[in-house]
Write an enzyme that holds these catalytic residues in place. Structure first.
Site, PDB file in Angstrom:
ATOM      1  N   ARG A 223      -8.089   1.472   4.850  1.00 55.87           N
ATOM      2  CA  ARG A 223      -7.827   0.717   3.625  1.00 55.87           C
ATOM      3  C   ARG A 223      -8.921  -0.320   3.380  1.00 55.87           C
ATOM      4  O   ARG A 223      -9.483  -0.879   4.320  1.00 55.87           O
ATOM      5  CB  ARG A 223      -6.462   0.026   3.702  1.00 55.87           C
ATOM      6  CG  ARG A 223      -5.288   0.978   3.575  1.00 55.87           C
ATOM      7  CD  ARG A 223      -3.975   0.265   3.795  1.00 55.87           C
ATOM      8  NE  ARG A 223      -3.813  -0.171   5.177  1.00 55.87           N
ATOM      9  CZ  ARG A 223      -2.799  -0.895   5.614  1.00 55.87           C
ATOM     10  NH1 ARG A 223      -1.864  -1.304   4.773  1.00 55.87           N
ATOM     11  NH2 ARG A 223      -2.710  -1.235   6.889  1.00 55.87           N
TER      12      ARG A 223
ATOM     13  N   ASP B 188       0.843  -1.198   0.000  1.00 55.42           N
ATOM     14  CA  ASP B 188       0.000   0.000   0.000  1.00 55.42           C
ATOM     15  C   ASP B 188       0.878   1.249   0.000  1.00 55.42           C
ATOM     16  O   ASP B 188       1.889   1.322   0.704  1.00 55.42           O
ATOM     17  CB  ASP B 188      -0.924   0.002   1.224  1.00 55.42           C
ATOM     18  CG  ASP B 188      -1.839  -1.209   1.239  1.00 55.42           C
ATOM     19  OD1 ASP B 188      -2.492  -1.466   0.228  1.00 55.42           O
ATOM     20  OD2 ASP B 188      -1.869  -1.910   2.264  1.00 55.42           O
TER      21      ASP B 188
ATOM     22  N   ASP C 152      -6.977   2.941  10.312  1.00 59.34           N
ATOM     23  CA  ASP C 152      -6.861   2.349   8.978  1.00 59.34           C
ATOM     24  C   ASP C 152      -8.200   2.429   8.265  1.00 59.34           C
ATOM     25  O   ASP C 152      -9.220   2.009   8.810  1.00 59.34           O
ATOM     26  CB  ASP C 152      -6.439   0.887   9.087  1.00 59.34           C
ATOM     27  CG  ASP C 152      -5.996   0.294   7.747  1.00 59.34           C
ATOM     28  OD1 ASP C 152      -6.216   0.942   6.710  1.00 59.34           O
ATOM     29  OD2 ASP C 152      -5.431  -0.810   7.752  1.00 59.34           O
TER      30      ASP C 152
ATOM     31  N   LYS D 184      -4.396  -8.726   5.460  1.00 58.17           N
ATOM     32  CA  LYS D 184      -4.230  -9.031   4.039  1.00 58.17           C
ATOM     33  C   LYS D 184      -4.294 -10.533   3.791  1.00 58.17           C
ATOM     34  O   LYS D 184      -4.925 -10.989   2.832  1.00 58.17           O
ATOM     35  CB  LYS D 184      -2.899  -8.464   3.535  1.00 58.17           C
ATOM     36  CG  LYS D 184      -2.832  -6.951   3.510  1.00 58.17           C
ATOM     37  CD  LYS D 184      -1.454  -6.467   3.066  1.00 58.17           C
ATOM     38  CE  LYS D 184      -1.387  -4.941   3.062  1.00 58.17           C
ATOM     39  NZ  LYS D 184      -0.037  -4.456   2.689  1.00 58.17           N
TER      40      LYS D 184
END
Length: 901
Positions: free
Chosen positions: A655, A571, A653, A682
């Site tokens: 994301r 990222d 976060d 992830k």
């Protein structure tokens, strides 16, 4: 309680860049122990700056009427913010585009002092060069040369400034840029094709907003530049037309230019000569006719607006003259039609059957505006640069609705189709057919419906300093194919734009489609009302950055589970990946991932690096730098690493991890042998999507910068805590006879806990299936459009742009906690506001939660300068944007929430 939010954040910078170490070794630079230490670390100050547009000033700068600018910004973005049309009394606009980052080396207090040497490099983003070292471009070499010159200026008692603007691919976007690469390659990659192919494909070769670049220099109090590290005529003219004088202009030395980049360099040099001859001819004509000065005043029509090209070429194209080739408003109707008007927009949308087995059965994504009745998507292609394109139309550089010329832009390597392309659960955030629109949809072609690719596939040749070091240190070996003896890596690169299938996206996030639509509309300040008014339109192209994929080795082996496959999911972290911040493990881990991918390719398999544009954990760079300041003031401890991020931003976060497996499914991946990441979040997203993972590999301890050990220790502690929590959940499920631990891909089981860091690998300790804040439990049954005068901007805070003091001018109010006070269209952190809306929908953030600004104040004081009170000098940023916590006591008494920009 009017809440204000900063639009500028100022922090300290420590940069560990491989090429600067090389410059020390080669004696081009000398360490002084202050600006540059013996180990090659550069010390300075960094600023993140978000755009805040004062529309009357912006229009004047572009040589337009305010009405023409507003109409173009609305119509040619697919109807992004109706208030641009319906609220002409609101003069501020926060466009959802990326801002800029400023690195200052030396004594910041000397910037306004014309007796002190000042060097400036104005650099426009080129990810494949600046991060991945594409050797066909001079971009990173020139950026690094600019940093070297800034160091020299600082060591001489002055200062240096590097301004890094986020205008990828000349603001055409990376997909278009890669298509232009393909066209040039097929035409022989000649000097002649360098400019002509860019103009043929895109209609113009540059959409950068050069006229706005001097604003940040005026914010810094600059009135004279001794050394301008750029040959660009357009940038130079923009600066001198703004009233800043320039001593000398410095070019990249010829011996620093990569050999493959000489085509770019020759094309630019030829164009510079042509432009200078044209300028001299104009000057003679003006002199003969008794005309005035050659350059117009800052903000007038004299500012150069000619397009340029390249990774981000320094120069404009040959298009010249004061009459624009296309007028977007000469025959403009007297009114703008809202995109929700069913007689014009999406009146007969092309049918979409997401997940159908063939392209024709599924149907194309139609987001072009030349035939709006066929549109089946909300938004526009190239969303992160669509504002730039709208401005180009307003200027008359592009005809309205001009489509891309797709001839010779086809992928250089064939990918797919794979079985996953026909699975509506596997891929919901990108269009798997996005690289094949020129051939995959003959029915649309017969109707004359213009389609635009959302994926471009090109060749990659990467010359990265750290890979050369790995060769020298025997960590890698050249094979002449994947990796040559001079350290160049050969592979394939893909640019991928987001295309969201909203029912699938909602399911992936564990939401109803209605809750997702409402959050995307309400918590972006009213972006795209069709999210509410057109529930029949199921596709959304969010105006956010996409991702880039680099593949090393034989692409045909990716679906073959007998062949070794290494993957690094990375990222964005600009201050580490580009500028080498030594407080982060990001660039070292990225480079380690590339090394492992090279090894896999040399072993007969392949490697994939997926680079997602989710800066600062998708909190945005301004918030990220404010978190840095808070941590620094709390001692930069392991404990403060996570807690300060959550205190400042509400979560650490934003994301969208749940969407990351989609690109792997597009590539046909079903098994990963080596996953270069320790991130539990992830990993879970990937395995929950049905992809198996062999081993997970971490960055070796000896590759971790010493200052980054705080980050590493915090992440490791969090990983252990998360694993213990997961094991406890598994035992509880087993004891109760429950099912599998991980939910199916797209279900509520996908991990959505927040994380932190430059972009920390891990999620925070927040766990459990019940979200801490519900954005829709008590949601009203309807959404109120932001143009509704009883709620939105009913009593906007007054703005007197250019007033001499902050209080006299008034604050920028773009927060949504008290919408009646809003005096701006849009939202702060525009490039990541969609991510924040999703976090609210998930319940990770309470609606309207403001930033906690305690301890986030600038680490270095800048201004105020006289230019802050000049409405002509600064129109695209808020000069008071770093001081909102203290500069507006009247707003504080009213309780208005302000946010730094």
């Amino acid at each position: 309680g009017i809440e204000l939010q900063p639009s500028i954040a100022i922090s300290q910078a420590t940069l560990a860049i491989a090429e600067i170490r090389e410059a020390l070794e080669n004696k081009r630079l000398k360490a002084d122990g202050k600006v540059l230490t013996a180990d090659g670390v550069v010390h300075g100050v960094k600023c993140a700056v978000e755009p805040v547009w004062y529309l009357p000033g912006i229009a004047k700068r572009f040589g337009l009427t305010e009405l023409a600018l507003r109409q173009a910004l609305f119509e040619h973005t697919g109807g992004m913010y109706p208030e641009l049309i319906t609220r002409p009394d609101i003069k501020l606009f926060l466009p959802p585009i990326n801002g800029l980052t400023v690195y200052m080396i030396g004594d910041v207090a000397t910037l306004p002092d014309t007796s002190k040497r000042l060097t400036v490099r104005l650099h426009d983003e080129s990810g494949d060069s600046d991060i991945f070292g594409s050797d066909r471009s001079s971009c990173r070499p020139t950026l690094l040369y600019g940093i070297e010159r800034c160091i020299a200026a600082a060591q001489a008692g002055g200062a240096g400034i590097v301004i890094y603007t986020r205008q990828e691919g000349n603001a055409l976007g990376e997909v278009t840029k890669f298509m232009v690469y393909n066209a040039r390659k097929r035409k022989g990659d000649s000097v002649k094709a360098y400019f002509s192919e860019a103009e043929r494909v895109a209609g113009l070769a540059d959409q950068r907003l050069h006229e706005l670049t001097p604003d940040v220099l005026h914010w810094l109090g600059v009135t004279h530049i001794d050394e301008f590290v750029s040959e660009s005529e357009t940038k130079y003219e923009a600066i001198v037309n703004s009233g800043i004088t320039v001593g000398q202009r410095v070019a990249l030395p010829a011996d620093r230019l990569p050999v493959p980049a000489k085509v770019e360099s020759a094309a630019q040099e030829g164009q510079r000569l042509e432009k200078r001859r044209s300028t001299e001819g104009d000057a003679l004509a003006l002199s003969a006719s008794g005309g005035g000065a050659l350059h117009g005043t800052h903000g007038g029509a004299g500012a150069a607006t000619e397009p340029a090209t390249g990774q981000h070429a320094e120069e404009s194209t040959g298009r010249s003259g004061t009459s624009p080739p296309h007028s977007s408003h000469t025959h403009r109707p007297k009114h703008s039609v809202l995109t929700s008007h069913p007689k014009l927009y999406s009146a007969n949308p092309v049918a979409i059957a997401w997940g159908a087995k063939t392209a024709e059965a599924r149907g194309p994504v139609v987001a072009t505006i030349s035939k709006p009745q066929y549109r089946n998507a909300i938004g526009c292609h190239s969303g992160a640069t669509v504002v730039h394109r709208a401005v180009a139309v307003a200027k008359g550089l592009l005809p309205p609705g001009r489509s891309l010329d797709l001839r010779a832009t086809e992928p250089m390597v064939s990918i797919g189709p794979h079985p996953s392309w026909g699975d509506r659960e596997k891929i919901v955030s990108i269009d798997p057919w996005g690289a094949r629109v020129a051939t995959a949809f003959p029915s649309a072609a017969r109707k004359g419906i213009e389609l635009q690719p959302s994926i471009a596939i090109s060749q990659a040749t990467l010359a990265i300093a750290e890979i050369r070091e790995a060769l020298e240190n025997k960590r890698l070996k050249a094979d002449g194919k994947v990796l040559t003896a001079d350290g160049v890596v050969h592979g394939v690169k893909c640019a991928v734009e987001p295309v969201w299938y909203l029912p699938g996206i909602a399911k992936r996030f564990g939401l109803t489609e209605l809750a997702l639509r409402q959050a995307l509309f309400e918590h972006t300040g009213g972006m795209y009302p069709e999210l509410i008014t057109r529930p029949d339109i199921k596709l959304f192209l969010p105006p956010i950055n996409g991702l880039t994929v680099y593949m090393i080795g034989d692409v045909a082996t990716l679906p073959d589970t007998s062949k070794r496959l290494t993957v690094r999911l990375h990222d964005e972290s600009g201050d580490s990946d580009i500028f080498g911040s030594d407080r982060s493990s990001c660039r070292p881990t990225l480079l380690y991932g590339i090394e492992r991918c090279i090894a896999a390719a040399q072993a007969g398999g392949a490697g994939i690096v997926i680079y997602t544009r989710q800066e600062g954990n998708a909190l945005g760079e301004v918030t990220k730098f404010m978190v840095y300041n808070a941590r620094k003031r709390k001692g930069d401890s392991v404990k403060a690493y996570f807690s300060e991020a959550e205190r400042v931003a509400g979560l650490a976060d934003q994301r969208l991890h749940e969407l990351t497996p989609d690109v792997l499914h597009w590539l046909g991946v079903t098994h990963i042998d080596e996953f270069v990441s320790e991130s539990e979040t992830k990993y879970e997203a990937i395995v929950n999507s049905g992809i198996t993972v062999g081993q997970r590999v971490a960055l070796p301890a000896d590759r971790l910068p010493v200052p980054a050990k705080v980050e590493s220790a915090a992440q490791e502690g969090q990983r252990l805590e998360k694993r213990r929590s997961t094991e406890g959940d598994a035992l509880a499920l087993s004891a109760s006879g429950g099912g599998a631990l991980h939910g199916t891909h797209g279900g509520a089981g996908a991990a959505t806990e927040p994380a932190t860091g430059q972009h920390a690998e891990e999620s925070t300790g927040r766990s459990g299936t019940s979200p801490p804040h519900s954005s829709h439990t008590h949601r009203p049954k309807h959404s109120v459009l932001t143009s509704h005068p009883k709620l939105y901007s009913a009593n906007p805070v007054a703005i007197a742009w250019g007033a001499k003091t902050a209080e006299a001018r008034g604050p920028v109010v773009a927060t949504i906690s008290k919408p009646q006070y809003r005096n701006a269209i849009g939202c702060h952190s525009g490039a990541t506001v969609v991510h924040r809306a999703v976090a609210v929908a998930k319940g990770l953030l309470p609606p309207g939660r403001s930033l906690d600004l305690r301890a986030t104040e600038p680490m270095v004081s800048i201004g105020p300068h006289p230019s802050w009170g000049d409405r002509e000098k600064i129109v695209s940023i808020d000069p008071w944007g770093a001081r909102v916590a203290t500069a507006f006591p009247s707003a504080a008494r009213k309780g208005i929430e302000l946010q730094p920009s």
